[in-house]
Design a protein around this motif. Sequence first.
Motif, mmCIF file in Angstrom:
data_model
loop_
_atom_site.group_PDB
_atom_site.id
_atom_site.type_symbol
_atom_site.label_atom_id
_atom_site.label_comp_id
_atom_site.label_asym_id
_atom_site.label_seq_id
_atom_site.Cartn_x
_atom_site.Cartn_y
_atom_site.Cartn_z
ATOM 1 N N SER A 23 0.812 -1.219 0.000
ATOM 2 C CA SER A 23 0.000 0.000 0.000
ATOM 3 C C SER A 23 0.846 1.269 0.000
ATOM 4 C CB SER A 23 -0.963 -0.002 1.197
ATOM 5 O OG SER A 23 -1.792 -1.129 1.140
ATOM 6 N N LYS A 80 2.470 6.571 1.914
ATOM 7 C CA LYS A 80 1.804 5.414 2.518
ATOM 8 C C LYS A 80 0.320 5.721 2.447
ATOM 9 C CE LYS A 80 1.426 1.718 5.185
ATOM 10 N NZ LYS A 80 0.990 0.562 4.487
ATOM 11 N N ILE A 81 -0.381 4.954 1.652
ATOM 12 C CA ILE A 81 -1.768 5.326 1.376
ATOM 13 C C ILE A 81 -2.733 4.189 1.649
ATOM 14 C CG2 ILE A 81 -1.135 7.150 -0.209
ATOM 15 C CD1 ILE A 81 -1.574 5.216 -2.460
ATOM 16 N N HIS A 82 -3.821 4.200 0.934
ATOM 17 C CA HIS A 82 -4.889 3.231 1.155
ATOM 18 C C HIS A 82 -4.466 1.800 0.871
ATOM 19 C CE1 HIS A 82 -5.506 3.273 -3.234
ATOM 20 N NE2 HIS A 82 -5.246 4.559 -3.120
ATOM 21 N N LEU A 83 -5.293 0.891 1.238
ATOM 22 C CA LEU A 83 -5.017 -0.532 1.100
ATOM 23 C C LEU A 83 -5.008 -0.969 -0.366
ATOM 24 C CD1 LEU A 83 -4.607 -3.096 2.793
ATOM 25 C CD2 LEU A 83 -7.083 -3.418 2.734
ATOM 26 N N ASN A 84 -4.016 -1.762 -0.732
ATOM 27 C CA ASN A 84 -3.949 -2.436 -2.029
ATOM 28 C C ASN A 84 -3.962 -1.492 -3.230
ATOM 29 O OD1 ASN A 84 -4.044 -4.676 -0.404
ATOM 30 N ND2 ASN A 84 -6.155 -5.162 -0.875
ATOM 31 N N VAL A 85 -2.838 -0.874 -3.504
ATOM 32 C CA VAL A 85 -2.697 0.023 -4.658
ATOM 33 C C VAL A 85 -2.679 -0.822 -5.928
ATOM 34 C CG1 VAL A 85 -1.229 1.714 -5.804
ATOM 35 C CG2 VAL A 85 -1.395 1.699 -3.307
ATOM 36 N N SER A 96 -3.957 7.360 -7.091
ATOM 37 C CA SER A 96 -3.827 5.902 -6.934
ATOM 38 C C SER A 96 -5.168 5.309 -6.545
ATOM 39 C CB SER A 96 -2.784 5.564 -5.878
ATOM 40 O OG SER A 96 -3.237 5.927 -4.602
#
Length: 131
Positions: free
Chosen positions: A95, A112-117, A131
């Motif tokens: 992520s 560092k972002i949301h789940l499952n890019v 993304s």
Amino acid sequence: KRVVSGSYFKSTVKIWDMETGAVVRTLKIHLNVSSVAISADGKRVVSGSRDNTVKIWDVETGAEVRTLAGHSKSVSSVAISADGKRVVSGSYFKSTVKIWDMETGAVVRTLKIHLNVSSVAISADGKRVVS
């Protein structure tokens, strides 16, 4: 006037001539290609793969220009800025999104972002990453 495609199972990238439909070059590259992009000027191809790396390729020679290492999990998506100065890559399992300097290979920023890019894109003016 080129288009590029990647094969996950064959671990290849093909560069195609859009006018003739002919394959210009086949690159046998790193493990399980998950995403590819071609620069606006058609001189560079970028590929992301399951081996956690992003690779930059010279279209004319087929030579690897640089390996961008820094993701700790598979690279799921890549994009190139319109000016060819930045590469953006996303990692599905970790992520994260990384913004790289195309010339030096240095990481400019890690997000560092949301789940499952699963996909990344960069705006035409290079000011926004999605993304």
